[in-house]
Design an enzyme around this catalytic site. Sequence first.
Site, mmCIF file in Angstrom:
data_model
loop_
_atom_site.group_PDB
_atom_site.id
_atom_site.type_symbol
_atom_site.label_atom_id
_atom_site.label_comp_id
_atom_site.label_asym_id
_atom_site.label_seq_id
_atom_site.Cartn_x
_atom_site.Cartn_y
_atom_site.Cartn_z
ATOM 1 N N LYS A 54 0.843 -1.199 0.000
ATOM 2 C CA LYS A 54 0.000 0.000 0.000
ATOM 3 C C LYS A 54 0.883 1.256 0.000
ATOM 4 O O LYS A 54 0.611 2.221 -0.731
ATOM 5 C CB LYS A 54 -0.955 -0.017 1.204
ATOM 6 N N GLN A 98 -5.245 -1.612 9.513
ATOM 7 C CA GLN A 98 -4.995 -2.913 8.901
ATOM 8 C C GLN A 98 -5.510 -4.028 9.809
ATOM 9 O O GLN A 98 -5.267 -4.027 11.015
ATOM 10 C CB GLN A 98 -3.479 -3.073 8.644
ATOM 11 N N ASP A 121 -11.287 2.155 3.285
ATOM 12 C CA ASP A 121 -11.519 0.721 3.109
ATOM 13 C C ASP A 121 -13.004 0.459 2.857
ATOM 14 O O ASP A 121 -13.376 -0.627 2.418
ATOM 15 C CB ASP A 121 -11.128 -0.052 4.380
#
Length: 291
Positions: A54, A98, A121
């Site tokens: 990422k 995460q 997300d």
Amino acid sequence: MTYTLIDGKKVSADIKNEISQKVAERKAQGRKIPHLAIILVGDDGASQTYVDNKVKSCKSVGFHYTMMRFADTISEEKLLKHIDHVNNDDDVDGFIVQLPLPPHISVDRVTEKIRSDKDVDGFTNHNFGSIISKNPLLMPATPFGVMELLRRYNIETEGKHAVVVGASRIAGAPLSMMLTEQGRATVTICHKFTKDLGSYTRSADILLVAVGKPGLITADMVKEGAVVIDIGTTRVEGPQYPKGWAIQGDVDFKAVAPKTSYITPTPGGVGPMTIASLLLNTLRATELQHP
Ligand code: GUN
């Protein structure tokens, strides 16, 4: 049958190029450069690899990024406080926490703490629900990536029978909603309690599988000419793999591919699209907050 391989790597590279151009335009116009923050708790090896990718992608498109690391002993209260801090940091346009998190921390409470317009997300209840609104805010990254692949390969979904195997919150469930709302497909959702899975998958014009069980979908479960999208990613270890491990999907690719019209490979199919979606969402979050 000859089939078309859906090249997620290429589509993802195309999207990154498009984003780079938009970043350059914003820069030239003196507008804010997108800034993604990544919160990583603990030192899980797979998470580290995902996060590294990422960060690399942010650099490649010219985004600003900030890595925020915490030991796996951090309390939930402290983590929630930190999320609040990032929520209120005007310089951060979007951020992710995460997953997985250590077992003493509630994923639900952490996710719900994230401001919806910074939730790149697309995990919050608000963003989940906004899929069925006329103007979705930030869409869950993995299913967003799948819809983008279908769109860019001109795969018709309207009126088609789409069978989604797996009903997870981050993939199967939101994907089913997107296929219904945006794709105008007739959708069947199968999950671990479904009896005789093959009787459903065999009637799919488009079969989308997000379970995490390598080899689950065999050739006898797929209709001739179907489109097959494999979302599963399982890290399988073994001495036969050069790195000691390999990523495998849920579909027995070799046996299934010849029966399909379009199919995604694993790796190189849906996987690269997840990061492309994260970048698209971050750009959108920036455009929403700093037009
Ligand atoms: N862990 C595995 N995939 C993901 C993802 O897409 N987002 C987050 N936050 N954690 C993950």
